[in-house]
Design an enzyme around this catalytic site. Structure first.
Site, PDB file in Angstrom:
ATOM      1  N   LYS A  28      47.465   0.028  37.843  1.00  0.00           N
ATOM      2  CA  LYS A  28      47.028   1.407  37.601  1.00  0.00           C
ATOM      3  C   LYS A  28      45.782   1.636  38.442  1.00  0.00           C
ATOM      4  CE  LYS A  28      48.264   4.889  34.777  1.00  0.00           C
ATOM      5  NZ  LYS A  28      49.635   5.268  34.397  1.00  0.00           N
ATOM      6  N   GLY A  58      49.683  18.287  22.876  1.00  0.00           N
ATOM      7  CA  GLY A  58      49.616  18.293  24.328  1.00  0.00           C
ATOM      8  C   GLY A  58      50.852  18.918  24.927  1.00  0.00           C
ATOM      9  N   GLY A 102      51.256  19.730  28.224  1.00  0.00           N
ATOM     10  CA  GLY A 102      51.119  19.640  29.669  1.00  0.00           C
ATOM     11  C   GLY A 102      52.394  19.192  30.341  1.00  0.00           C
ATOM     12  N   LYS A 103      52.250  18.300  31.311  1.00  0.00           N
ATOM     13  CA  LYS A 103      53.382  17.883  32.134  1.00  0.00           C
ATOM     14  C   LYS A 103      54.587  17.454  31.299  1.00  0.00           C
ATOM     15  CE  LYS A 103      50.733  16.017  36.065  1.00  0.00           C
ATOM     16  NZ  LYS A 103      50.483  14.785  36.824  1.00  0.00           N
ATOM     17  N   VAL A 104      54.358  16.561  30.333  1.00  0.00           N
ATOM     18  CA  VAL A 104      55.456  15.989  29.556  1.00  0.00           C
ATOM     19  C   VAL A 104      55.752  16.801  28.304  1.00  0.00           C
ATOM     20  CG1 VAL A 104      56.271  13.935  28.336  1.00  0.00           C
ATOM     21  CG2 VAL A 104      54.903  13.690  30.424  1.00  0.00           C
ATOM     22  N   GLY A 105      54.702  17.256  27.636  1.00  0.00           N
ATOM     23  CA  GLY A 105      54.879  17.950  26.366  1.00  0.00           C
ATOM     24  C   GLY A 105      55.779  19.163  26.450  1.00  0.00           C
TER      25      GLY A 105
END
Length: 360
Positions: free
Chosen positions: A83, A183, A185-188
């Protein structure tokens, strides 16, 4: 531009290598953590975030890179765990020069680490980084990449959630269940769509006004609450943390009313032992690095030439992996997080040792 520190300190951190990178002219300060290459080159995203200080950035990259090793192992990938974090506010600091400087550091590791998107970085950023390094995934479709990895991250979380629902309620569906998504965002946002399609009732929250407005417009049937604290304390069957890590802490778990936790956020357990507190309260925790592996499956597929259907099929198998871990946890009388760790460590040891067999 130069690496100003590089450490091999497996005794204190368990990592093979931690590299500190700096390019003063562009403002780049980054840390790349390689936890393990036992199964292959380390793969994990680059997080661009305004940490309070370097110690916080280092702690995050160490936790995240370790999690990626376990995630990649259980996803059945021949990849290790790594990472990276870029320390700073992406809205103020991100530039072509900074991203390309970062790409130079990735390239300097000669394939030990492949990068991809994470919080604060996007497909367009990967295309820029790729101008300086071969070792980048999550690129745009126009450049032969997999595109937005959030698509299969959300699909995998949904599959893991289905397996948890089957374990608790006897049926692999969220129909009729009340799911709290923290959340959007991108995934939510993708996860919310899957849940609604499956017949679930969704309660959600997000700190960003734009995300809240998006859900009001796109999915008006979703109930919005003020914040995560209100969401956790509400009458929900499933809690899906989909923002930053540490969502499951002592305060949260004490008031959580859900029977199942399954979400996209990395490193949801705030400290060791919280998995036992969850189990003692009768809350089934689907380990985050198991259910959110769809994204890394998607970008890993890009390395051999991306095929979406092939990647989606592998991400769908997260249902089977989650089911196996929950069964193993029951059989061994341990929390699912412990069972998942054991399976991942077994694969890293059993397959990783084969590298000692030298081929001519």
């Amino acid at each position: 531009m130069g690496v100003f520190a590089s450490t091999d300190d497996p005794v204190s951190t368990g990592h093979e290598q931690v590299v500190f990178c700096q390019d003063k002219q562009s403002g780049l300060k980054a840390i790349i953590g390689i936890y393990s290459t036992a199964l292959g080159p380390a793969l994990g995203g680059t997080r661009f975030y305004p940490y309070a200080d370097e110690a916080d950035a280092l702690a995050d990259v160490l936790d995240l890179s370790r999690g990626m090793a376990y995630k990649n192992a259980l996803a059945g990938l021949d990849l290790g765990g790594g990472k990276a974090v870029i320390w700073g506010d992406p809205d103020q600091l991100k530039s072509e020069a900074l991203l390309r400087a970062y790409g130079r550091f990735v390239e300097s590791l000669n394939g030990r680490y492949y990068t991809a998107c994470d919080v604060g970085t996007y497909v367009a950023d990967m295309d820029v980084i790729a101008r300086e390094t071969r070792f980048v995934t999550g690129r745009s479709v126009e450049h032969g990449g997999a595109g937005d990895s959030s698509v299969l991250t959300a699909w995998g979380v949904f599959q893991g959630m289905r397996a948890a629902a089957e374990h608790v309620w006897g049926s692999p569906t969220l129909a009729g269940r009340r799911v709290g998504v923290a959340g959007l965002g991108k995934v939510g946002k993708y996860l919310t769509a899957h849940l609604l399609d499956d017949g679930a009732e969704v309660v959600a929250t997000d700190v960003a006004p734009r995300a809240r407005e998006w859900v009001r417009t796109t999915h008006p049937q979703v109930t919005l609450v003020d914040d995560t604290a209100a969401l956790v304390a509400s009458d929900i069957d499933v809690y899906a943390p989909c923002a930053l890590g540490g969502a499951l802490n002592d305060e949260t778990v004490a008031v959580l009313r859900a029977r199942v936790v399954a979400g996209a956020a990395n490193n949801q357990l705030a400290h060791p032992g919280i998995e036992k507190v969850l189990a003692d309260r009768g809350i089934l925790y689907a380990p985050d690095y198991v259910v959110n592996a769809g994204g890394v499956i998607q970008v890993a597929d890009e390395i051999e030439g991306f095929n979406f259907e092939r990647a989606k099929l592998r991400a769908t198998r997260i249902f089977d992996t989650t089911r196996e871990i929950l069964r193993l946890a029951d059989d061994e009388g341990v929390p699912p997080a412990v069972a998942a760790d054991r399976l991942a460590e077994r694969r890293m040891a059993d397959v990783g040792r084969l590298r000692a067999i030298h081929l001519r």
